[in-house]
Write an enzyme that holds these catalytic residues in place. Structure first.
Site, short mmCIF file in Angstrom:
data_model
loop_
_atom_site.label_atom_id
_atom_site.label_comp_id
_atom_site.label_asym_id
_atom_site.label_seq_id
_atom_site.Cartn_x
_atom_site.Cartn_y
_atom_site.Cartn_z
N ASN A 171 -17.13 -3.24 -2.27
CA ASN A 171 -18.42 -2.61 -1.96
C ASN A 171 -19.01 -3.31 -0.75
O ASN A 171 -18.99 -4.55 -0.65
CB ASN A 171 -19.40 -2.71 -3.13
CG ASN A 171 -20.73 -2.07 -2.81
OD1 ASN A 171 -20.89 -0.85 -2.87
ND2 ASN A 171 -21.72 -2.88 -2.46
N ILE A 174 -26.02 -3.52 2.30
CA ILE A 174 -26.95 -4.28 3.14
C ILE A 174 -28.13 -4.68 2.27
O ILE A 174 -28.90 -3.82 1.83
CB ILE A 174 -27.42 -3.45 4.35
CG1 ILE A 174 -26.23 -3.01 5.19
CG2 ILE A 174 -28.40 -4.26 5.20
CD1 ILE A 174 -26.60 -2.11 6.35
N TRP A 189 -31.03 -7.48 -4.60
CA TRP A 189 -30.46 -6.14 -4.69
C TRP A 189 -30.94 -5.46 -5.97
O TRP A 189 -31.25 -6.10 -6.96
CB TRP A 189 -28.93 -6.15 -4.65
CG TRP A 189 -28.22 -7.10 -5.58
CD1 TRP A 189 -28.62 -7.49 -6.84
CD2 TRP A 189 -27.00 -7.79 -5.32
NE1 TRP A 189 -27.71 -8.36 -7.38
CE2 TRP A 189 -26.70 -8.55 -6.48
CE3 TRP A 189 -26.10 -7.80 -4.27
CZ2 TRP A 189 -25.56 -9.34 -6.58
CZ3 TRP A 189 -24.96 -8.58 -4.36
CH2 TRP A 189 -24.70 -9.35 -5.50
N LEU A 190 -31.04 -4.13 -5.93
CA LEU A 190 -31.42 -3.36 -7.11
C LEU A 190 -30.26 -3.34 -8.10
O LEU A 190 -29.09 -3.42 -7.71
CB LEU A 190 -31.81 -1.94 -6.72
CG LEU A 190 -33.02 -1.80 -5.80
CD1 LEU A 190 -33.23 -0.34 -5.41
CD2 LEU A 190 -34.28 -2.34 -6.46
N GLY A 194 -24.01 -1.65 -5.72
CA GLY A 194 -22.64 -2.04 -5.98
C GLY A 194 -22.48 -3.52 -6.25
O GLY A 194 -21.74 -3.93 -7.16
N GLU A 235 -16.44 2.07 1.89
CA GLU A 235 -17.25 2.14 3.12
C GLU A 235 -16.39 1.98 4.36
O GLU A 235 -16.72 2.51 5.42
CB GLU A 235 -18.32 1.05 3.09
CG GLU A 235 -19.49 1.32 2.17
CD GLU A 235 -19.23 0.91 0.72
OE1 GLU A 235 -20.14 1.10 -0.11
OE2 GLU A 235 -18.14 0.39 0.43
N ASP A 284 -42.03 -5.50 3.00
CA ASP A 284 -41.02 -4.51 2.67
C ASP A 284 -41.28 -3.19 3.38
O ASP A 284 -42.29 -3.01 4.05
CB ASP A 284 -40.95 -4.30 1.16
CG ASP A 284 -39.54 -4.03 0.67
OD1 ASP A 284 -39.05 -2.92 0.94
OD2 ASP A 284 -38.94 -4.92 0.06
#
Length: 505
Positions: A171, A174, A189-190, A194, A235, A284
């Protein structure tokens, strides 16, 4: 066209889209403040050659205009983005060819896929200089701090590479990384991303997650990593389809991961499941500071780089920002894919001012009552990135959805709020949306701004006002005769109509 960061910088300089800054600039706040002003005016990329406390230059605003995003995709005009989207749509939802012509087109697509497969490099320039273990010092990288309330220095434009420990599928994402110490960083990261999925799988197996951070790459790779694609696809393959040829990869020095061979810097490390540290706050994309959150800690044990590396960076915030311009390009690319899923959609637009995904304007070819509501509901579930779209405005195909004056006219003249506005309560949202009454849970609104037909209305809809075509043609022919040939009718200063828009001519 460029195939690495240096080639893209040369291309921008050749086309007058890069400025070299030789004055001493502080990466703490000052560099971002300069960039912010240039971004607001649609200005060029900036290469800071004299950064305080650093030995390497910093380049920023590489993708700060739609034109430069197109160049990164090896295209010249935004209109070409939809043709690229048609190719990707065929790959995501292939259909068996039904005619000799379709068979030829399908064959071309397969050839493109073959050409897009990544290759391997055994003498990567990204490993010309190597530091390991105690030699690793991340403070030597000129990371920026964009806003005064930010918790520390950040990496924002790095490819974060991990691998599924079960399937071996890589994966490339960014994510924001915060400097924690000389050899550690936290990654934000959420949970649906990935990298987070890979970390959960490693935790189940009692393994550490290998992770590589790649800095300074061909901007095309940034765009491929930012594209939401099916989990099972790579990707790297998408980047090859974007660019027309495969990406050259090389094996990391100490990890079982592959990275672009011509990257400027590569950071190699591991995450121990459960090892978390406070991360944030940071400015953000919503235009506010985010909350402090516990995030995974990366321990780095190896850094490799090219000789005389260049550090590429960016930062989030209220638009315009580079991420917003990337989103506009992806909007164009995904239009053909959306049309395949919702055939009545003629076009759709995600305005940058609406944070590139919070509001969508959809133009449909309306044929039956209730179709606008159907299109809005279908849009929310069509692609993963539309899950968090808060407002969907549906207009007729004759409306130019990229002209806010036409959209406002459609809403004002075609909408009855009681009939044409519908709200879905308690739907999932990202935690950064502070307008939601509960974290991660909010409502969304659909607005039917199309021309109504029975039984949607009992009113007889008026005929739209149009010029007499013969008289319009006559006036066009006689325009110079009226002594008005010097008037530039196509260019309008919005301030003449009462708008206050920064940068208006």
């Amino acid at each position: 066209m460029a195939r690495d960061l240096r080639g893209f910088i040369q291309l921008l300089e050749k086309r007058g889209q890069l400025r070299r800054i030789k004055a001493l600039v502080d990466p703490d706040l000052e560099l971002a403040e300069i960039t912010q002003r240039v971004l607001q005016s649609g200005g060029p990329a900036l290469l800071f050659e004299n950064v305080k406390g650093a030995t390497m230059p910093v380049v920023v605003n590489l993708l700060g205009t739609l034109e430069r995003v197109c160049w990164a995709l090896h295209l010249e005009h935004p209109q070409e983005l939809e043709a690229l989207g048609q190719k990707l749509g065929q790959l995501q939802q292939p259909k068996p060819p039904k005619s000799p012509g379709e068979l030829i087109e399908f064959g071309k697509l397969l050839l493109d896929v073959v050409k897009a497969k990544p290759g391997m490099s055994f003498f990567p320039v990204c490993q010309q200089v190597i530091y390991q273990n105690e030699q690793v010092d991340l403070t030597q990288i000129p990371m920026i701090r964009p806003y005064p309330g930010d918790a520390g220095r950040v990496i924002t434009l790095g490819l974060v590479i991990t691998k599924d420990c079960e399937t071996g599928t890589p994966n490339v994402g960014i994510y924001r990384l915060q400097l924690q110490s000389q050899n550690t960083m936290s990654v934000h990261w959420l949970s649906v991303r990935g990298g987070a999925r890979h970390l959960r799988k490693c935790a189940q197996r009692g393994k550490k997650l290998e992770i590589a951070i790649v800095l300074g790459v061909d901007p095309l790779l940034i765009l491929a990593a930012a594209t939401p694609i099916p989990v099972e696809l790579s990707e790297w393959l998408f980047a090859g389809l974007y660019g027309g040829t495969g990406v050259n990869l090389s094996r990391c020095k100490t990890l079982d991961l592959e990275v672009p061979d011509n990257a400027e810097l590569v950071l190699e490390g591991t995450i121990t499941p459960g090892e978390m540290v406070p991360d944030g706050p940071f400015g953000d994309h919503m235009g506010y500071y985010g909350a402090v959150e516990d995030s995974p800690l990366i321990r780095f044990h190896c850094v490799t780089h090219r000789k005389n590396p260049i550090y590429a960076t960016t930062f989030s915030g209220r638009p315009p920002k580079e991420e917003a311009l990337i989103a506009i390009a992806l909007n164009r690319i995904y239009t053909p894919i959306l049309r395949k899923q919702i055939p009545e959609i003629v076009d759709f637009f995600l305005p940058m001012e609406a944070l590139s995904y919070k509001a969508a304007i959809i133009a449909i070819d309306k044929a039956y009552p209730g179709q606008a509501r159907r299109a809005a509901l279908a849009f929310w579930s069509a692609l993963p990135q539309f899950t968090y779209t808060k407002f969907v405005i549906v207009v007729d195909k004759e409306i130019n959805i990229r002209d806010p004056r036409q959209v406002v006219w459609a809403i004002s003249s075609k909408v009855d709020p009681q009939r044409d506005v519908f709200i879905l309560p308690d739907t999932p949202f990202d935690s950064l949306d502070f307008a939601c009454p509960k974290v991660g849970l909010g409502s969304r609104m659909g607005i039917d701004a199309t021309t109504k037909m029975p039984p949607e209305t009992e009113q007889i809809w008026g005929e739209p006002l149009t010029s007499d075509p013969d008289v319009a043609a006559l006036v066009t022919r006689r325009w110079a005769e009226y002594g008005l040939a010097d008037l530039a009718l196509g260019t309008v200063d919005p301030r003449l109509f009462g708008y206050e828009i920064d940068g208006a001519l």
